[in-house]
Design a protein around this motif. Structure first.
Motif: not given
Length: 334
Positions: A181-188
């Protein structure tokens, strides 16, 4: 057998010419028939640039833009100068201020003193003296120093740059190769990915063509959120991963831990995952301003990333280049 170029061929000095963007500019200038000096701190590590041209056309030379003497020696006799030197993280004496502000100003000042005809400075969207990021403030200071010393300079501000050798899509692809799984900072956060060779084309045009001085913001044909870009990258590398927004507190802790480990190790460990300054940059959209000059004014049609990603991200697929062969064989039997 190829023949060496005559000595009358014009010379371009590319500071940082062995880096990601610099090497593409070097190739374009070599194809245009120029002699190319690739000015780097460690020329013995940049020998791979020599085959970009005929014998003696492209040469790595030693230069440190924190030093007047070596910078002047690299510029002397050149008709044009390009500065591609940049940092994503600080280490030792290689600070944002020393390299991207003072170093940029030094190149521009010496280029003017040496009578250089054209100066191209590669900056970045996000250069802002009021930025929360030290990177953004240093980029802005560098632009100001360049403009003050060399008013006719062309300044290029690309959005996130992609292509073979990039540090953006390849970083996420590398994570996807090992993480379920991947945790994306500030995805927007929004980006406007631009192809590296289009940036090189803009630089080459500024050197060889009639380009008005000033700032040009360079973005690709499409704006997309970070989460969308990661989804599209995953499709290219044929991997399914769960994507989650990384909580701000977790991202801050991870960045702090990486920065602290780098400082405590006296540079033996480098925080290549995400620094606190990079996290600050990631909080702001990275797109071309509505009123900015850009590719349209340069007469360049930007390349969509869909036409390029497959050509270099295939190595991150489960079976690398053989995935495409297996898919082709499967279609034949169906």
């Amino acid at each position: 057998m190829s023949q060496p170029l005559p000595v009358t061929v014009p010379i371009v000095t590319i500071f940082g010419g062995s880096g990601f963007i610099g090497r593409y500019i070097a190739q374009r200038m070599a194809r245009a028939g120029w002699r190319v000096r690739v000015a780097v701190r460690r020329p013995h590590e940049a020998g791979f640039v020599r085959p970009y041209g005929v014998v003696g056309q492209v040469e790595p030379i030693q230069a440190n833009i924190r030093d007047d003497a070596s910078t002047r020696a690299a510029i002397a006799g050149a008709s044009a100068v390009v500065n591609c030197v940049g940092l994503l993280g600080e280490s030792g004496k290689q600070t944002f201020e020393a390299v991207m502000a003072d170093g940029a100003g030094r190149i521009a000042r010496i280029a003017a003193e040496e009578g250089v005809g054209e100066l191209v400075h590669v900056s970045a969207i996000g250069a802002d003296p009021e930025s929360d990021s030290a990177y953004g403030r240093a980029k802005a200071a560098g632009e100001a120093a360049v403009t003050a010393a060399f008013p006719s300079a062309v300044i290029l501000r690309p959005s996130v740059v992609f292509g073979d050798g990039d540090g953006f899509f390849r970083k996420f692809a590398g994570i996807a190769r090992v993480a379920p799984l991947m945790l994306i900072p500030n995805p927007d956060t929004k980006f406007q990915p631009v192809y590296v060779d289009d940036v090189a084309a803009a630089a080459a045009l500024a050197i060889t063509g009639d380009v008005a001085p000033g700032v040009y913001e360079l973005g690709g044909p499409r704006v997309a959120r970070l989460s969308r870009l990661v989804h599209e990258m995953l499709a290219v590398i044929r991997r399914r991963r769960w994507l989650f927004a990384m909580p701000r507190s977790m991202a801050s802790l991870q960045a702090w831990a990486g920065d602290t480990a780098q400082k405590a190790s006296f540079g033996l460990f480098t925080n290549t995952l995400m620094t606190r300054d990079q996290l600050r940059m990631l909080a702001k959209d990275n797109v071309v301003a509505p009123d900015a000059k850009g590719f349209a004014e340069l007469g360049i049609k930007p390349t969509p990333m869909e036409a390029v990603l497959d050509s270099y991200l295939y190595v991150y697929r489960p079976h690398g280049q053989y995935d495409a062969i297996q898919e082709s064989a499967a279609r034949l039997w169906n």
